[in-house]
Design a protein around this motif. Sequence first.
Motif, PDB file in Angstrom:
ATOM      1  N   GLY A   1      45.521  32.219   0.030  1.00  0.00           N
ATOM      2  CA  GLY A   1      46.304  30.981   0.047  1.00  0.00           C
ATOM      3  C   GLY A   1      46.099  30.176   1.322  1.00  0.00           C
ATOM      4  N   THR A   2      47.085  29.317   1.615  1.00  0.00           N
ATOM      5  CA  THR A   2      46.981  28.421   2.768  1.00  0.00           C
ATOM      6  C   THR A   2      48.299  28.411   3.539  1.00  0.00           C
ATOM      7  OG1 THR A   2      45.487  26.991   1.494  1.00  0.00           O
ATOM      8  CG2 THR A   2      46.413  26.066   3.498  1.00  0.00           C
ATOM      9  N   ALA A   3      48.255  28.873   4.805  1.00  0.00           N
ATOM     10  CA  ALA A   3      49.416  28.802   5.705  1.00  0.00           C
ATOM     11  C   ALA A   3      48.884  28.373   7.072  1.00  0.00           C
ATOM     12  CB  ALA A   3      50.133  30.143   5.783  1.00  0.00           C
ATOM     13  N   ILE A   4      48.804  27.071   7.263  1.00  0.00           N
ATOM     14  CA  ILE A   4      48.112  26.516   8.432  1.00  0.00           C
ATOM     15  C   ILE A   4      48.804  26.890   9.742  1.00  0.00           C
ATOM     16  CG2 ILE A   4      47.445  24.328   9.549  1.00  0.00           C
ATOM     17  CD1 ILE A   4      46.953  23.203   6.711  1.00  0.00           C
ATOM     18  N   GLY A   5      50.115  27.049   9.706  1.00  0.00           N
ATOM     19  CA  GLY A   5      50.834  27.432  10.921  1.00  0.00           C
ATOM     20  C   GLY A   5      50.320  28.736  11.509  1.00  0.00           C
ATOM     21  N   THR A   6      49.949  29.688  10.637  1.00  0.00           N
ATOM     22  CA  THR A   6      49.437  30.980  11.147  1.00  0.00           C
ATOM     23  C   THR A   6      48.088  30.784  11.853  1.00  0.00           C
ATOM     24  OG1 THR A   6      48.278  31.582   9.086  1.00  0.00           O
ATOM     25  CG2 THR A   6      50.582  32.247   9.267  1.00  0.00           C
ATOM     26  N   TRP A   7      47.286  29.837  11.378  1.00  0.00           N
ATOM     27  CA  TRP A   7      45.988  29.576  12.026  1.00  0.00           C
ATOM     28  C   TRP A   7      46.209  29.012  13.425  1.00  0.00           C
ATOM     29  CZ3 TRP A   7      43.379  25.979   7.814  1.00  0.00           C
ATOM     30  CH2 TRP A   7      43.581  26.512   6.531  1.00  0.00           C
ATOM     31  N   LEU A   8      47.158  28.056  13.496  1.00  0.00           N
ATOM     32  CA  LEU A   8      47.413  27.397  14.779  1.00  0.00           C
ATOM     33  C   LEU A   8      48.023  28.364  15.792  1.00  0.00           C
ATOM     34  CD1 LEU A   8      48.804  24.051  13.333  1.00  0.00           C
ATOM     35  CD2 LEU A   8      46.675  24.297  14.622  1.00  0.00           C
TER      36      LEU A   8
ATOM     37  N   ILE B   1      39.662  22.733  16.536  1.00  0.00           N
ATOM     38  CA  ILE B   1      39.135  21.940  15.413  1.00  0.00           C
ATOM     39  C   ILE B   1      39.582  22.666  14.143  1.00  0.00           C
ATOM     40  CG2 ILE B   1      37.025  21.364  14.144  1.00  0.00           C
ATOM     41  CD1 ILE B   1      35.667  20.807  16.817  1.00  0.00           C
ATOM     42  N   LEU B   2      40.270  21.935  13.254  1.00  0.00           N
ATOM     43  CA  LEU B   2      40.851  22.563  12.066  1.00  0.00           C
ATOM     44  C   LEU B   2      40.342  21.863  10.809  1.00  0.00           C
ATOM     45  CD1 LEU B   2      44.508  23.674  11.614  1.00  0.00           C
ATOM     46  CD2 LEU B   2      43.484  22.237   9.870  1.00  0.00           C
ATOM     47  N   LEU B   3      39.865  22.665   9.866  1.00  0.00           N
ATOM     48  CA  LEU B   3      39.380  22.152   8.585  1.00  0.00           C
ATOM     49  C   LEU B   3      40.206  22.748   7.459  1.00  0.00           C
ATOM     50  CD1 LEU B   3      37.106  20.686   6.873  1.00  0.00           C
ATOM     51  CD2 LEU B   3      36.027  22.936   6.740  1.00  0.00           C
ATOM     52  N   THR B   4      40.712  21.886   6.562  1.00  0.00           N
ATOM     53  CA  THR B   4      41.405  22.388   5.375  1.00  0.00           C
ATOM     54  C   THR B   4      40.974  21.576   4.152  1.00  0.00           C
ATOM     55  OG1 THR B   4      43.553  22.903   4.369  1.00  0.00           O
ATOM     56  CG2 THR B   4      43.432  20.884   5.679  1.00  0.00           C
ATOM     57  N   ASP B   5      41.071  22.205   2.982  1.00  0.00           N
ATOM     58  CA  ASP B   5      40.729  21.482   1.749  1.00  0.00           C
ATOM     59  C   ASP B   5      41.910  21.431   0.795  1.00  0.00           C
ATOM     60  OD1 ASP B   5      40.848  24.098   0.628  1.00  0.00           O
ATOM     61  OD2 ASP B   5      39.401  23.509  -0.910  1.00  0.00           O
ATOM     62  N   GLY B   6      43.068  21.966   1.224  1.00  0.00           N
ATOM     63  CA  GLY B   6      44.198  22.028   0.291  1.00  0.00           C
ATOM     64  C   GLY B   6      45.529  21.820   0.971  1.00  0.00           C
ATOM     65  N   ARG B   7      46.571  21.891   0.178  1.00  0.00           N
ATOM     66  CA  ARG B   7      47.927  21.714   0.690  1.00  0.00           C
ATOM     67  C   ARG B   7      48.433  23.015   1.319  1.00  0.00           C
ATOM     68  NH1 ARG B   7      46.923  18.630  -3.531  1.00  0.00           N
ATOM     69  NH2 ARG B   7      47.672  16.460  -3.544  1.00  0.00           N
ATOM     70  N   ASN B   8      49.359  22.874   2.237  1.00  0.00           N
ATOM     71  CA  ASN B   8      49.899  24.025   2.976  1.00  0.00           C
ATOM     72  C   ASN B   8      50.976  24.718   2.129  1.00  0.00           C
ATOM     73  OD1 ASN B   8      49.815  25.517   5.403  1.00  0.00           O
ATOM     74  ND2 ASN B   8      51.755  24.607   6.027  1.00  0.00           N
ATOM     75  N   GLU B   9      50.536  25.432   1.095  1.00  0.00           N
ATOM     76  CA  GLU B   9      51.457  25.909   0.049  1.00  0.00           C
ATOM     77  C   GLU B   9      52.106  27.251   0.347  1.00  0.00           C
ATOM     78  OE1 GLU B   9      48.743  25.688  -3.203  1.00  0.00           O
ATOM     79  OE2 GLU B   9      49.389  23.669  -3.789  1.00  0.00           O
ATOM     80  N   HIS B  10      51.615  27.974   1.358  1.00  0.00           N
ATOM     81  CA  HIS B  10      52.122  29.332   1.563  1.00  0.00           C
ATOM     82  C   HIS B  10      52.980  29.470   2.818  1.00  0.00           C
ATOM     83  CE1 HIS B  10      49.079  29.901  -1.521  1.00  0.00           C
ATOM     84  NE2 HIS B  10      49.758  30.977  -1.851  1.00  0.00           N
ATOM     85  N   GLU B  11      53.508  28.350   3.293  1.00  0.00           N
ATOM     86  CA  GLU B  11      54.566  28.361   4.304  1.00  0.00           C
ATOM     87  C   GLU B  11      55.351  27.071   4.123  1.00  0.00           C
ATOM     88  OE1 GLU B  11      53.093  28.325   8.350  1.00  0.00           O
ATOM     89  OE2 GLU B  11      51.830  26.587   7.982  1.00  0.00           O
ATOM     90  N   SER B  12      56.573  27.042   4.626  1.00  0.00           N
ATOM     91  CA  SER B  12      57.408  25.856   4.446  1.00  0.00           C
ATOM     92  C   SER B  12      57.010  24.765   5.426  1.00  0.00           C
ATOM     93  CB  SER B  12      58.882  26.221   4.661  1.00  0.00           C
ATOM     94  OG  SER B  12      59.095  26.544   6.026  1.00  0.00           O
ATOM     95  N   ALA B  13      57.359  23.537   5.075  1.00  0.00           N
ATOM     96  CA  ALA B  13      57.114  22.407   5.985  1.00  0.00           C
ATOM     97  C   ALA B  13      57.856  22.640   7.300  1.00  0.00           C
ATOM     98  CB  ALA B  13      57.573  21.105   5.331  1.00  0.00           C
ATOM     99  N   LYS B  14      59.022  23.288   7.226  1.00  0.00           N
ATOM    100  CA  LYS B  14      59.810  23.577   8.427  1.00  0.00           C
ATOM    101  C   LYS B  14      59.067  24.551   9.343  1.00  0.00           C
ATOM    102  CE  LYS B  14      64.365  25.394   9.697  1.00  0.00           C
ATOM    103  NZ  LYS B  14      65.564  26.073   9.179  1.00  0.00           N
TER     104      LYS B  14
END
Length: 457
Positions: free
Chosen positions: A151-158, A176-189
């Motif tokens: 999945g995708t949880a961008i906060g964990t990458w950062l 430098i961050l590359l993504t192709d999808g929505r951040n669906e596996h963590e909350s916006a908060k």
Amino acid sequence: MANFAKSHVPRFSAEVYQNEYLPEGGREVNAIVTVTATGGGTTGGVPLFAAGTDAATTGGMRDPAIPGNAAVIVMIDCSGSMDQPPTKMRNAREATAAAIDTVRDGVAFAVVAGTHQAAEVYPGGGRLAVADPTTRSQAKAALRKLTAGGGTAIGTWLRLADRLLSSADVAIRHGILLTDGRNEHESAKDLRATLDACAGRFTCDARGVGTDWEVKEVTGIASALLGSADIVADPDHLAEDFTRMMEAAMGKEVADVSLRLWTPQNAEVVFVKQVAPTVEDLTGRRSPSGPRSGDYPTGSWGDESRDYHICVRVPDAGVGQEMLAARVSLVLPGPGGGPAQTLSQGLVRAVWTDDMAVSTSINPQVAHYTGQAELAQAIQQGLDARKSGDLDGATAKLGRAVQLASASGNEDTAKLLSKVVDVVDAATGTVRLKAKVAEADEMTLETRSTKTVRVKK
């Protein structure tokens, strides 16, 4: 973060453009401050930037033998969607390899794979590698083993990038961050909390590849971390874009520069905005720095120039009176928490007059950037209205955007707008919404809406 012993601090200059004359009873003072950094590490050698990149404004040169006082992390989306189509993952691997080739010898670096969790691809063990021919070759070999899944949880990458970067005793920390999808596996908060925690610790450029990602997410990451955001609609262009981004990162000479604004007693700051090369509202990022002064973060600098719009509300004074409405300084934190180092400063004045011709004249720089900020806002509001089905509102806002882009000579934005609306008359802002708009065209317009042009000389 600043490390004076190792870094090459550019020379900073600040030029103030304003009409200092206010009518009787007038209280609002507007000024454009052009900040230019030059001469950082210009000791001959290889060009800092590739021709044609946004940062290639000064032709600065640097000796490639100077040891790097920088660390950079590349975060690659490896979620399952990166396999749709499979060429996307291949393009991402090739782009990251191209970026690694661009890392200067002596610069610390690492590669992170991002899914619903973050994994160290190279060098591993919670460490950073130091760039040289051997480590670059090893990193590219590690990239070839990357596959898509999860999945995708961008906060964990950062957060992983932050941990790795904080282990380096360097002035410049960049992601430098590359993504192709929505951040669906963590909350916006959760993502917001991560961005708040990482802000000021490193800068980060963010890129969305394809058209299945959320523009406001990617631009929000770049905005919070004082980096750039863009769309790479065609994955075939990723390597070119990554190379440009890394070249720009390698051109940074000094981090943690703040714009310090002092105002007199009973004056208030209405706003502080970066207005070139992009619009970025810094008003809410103020941190107190002394009596009646506050600091606004500007991130890392190489050889470049940026413009800031400052608006201050001052106490009313009588005709013939004048006062210092604000003092703008560029400052660096002092070593070991000592006094800040002032790099440059400019003065904003207020003079009260009963000459209406003088007081009603708007400074061309202020007028231009007020229009550019309105242009960015009109595009955002127009696209939001279009998405919500308010076609009349969308037509009005995007028509106003066309008018502003045309009047200010912002040809790049005008071209992007013409893919979303049919322009009947640019001068009056008369447009018709296109019945069918390619998703990539709409996303490109939204992502690049804050890019501005400078005042025509």
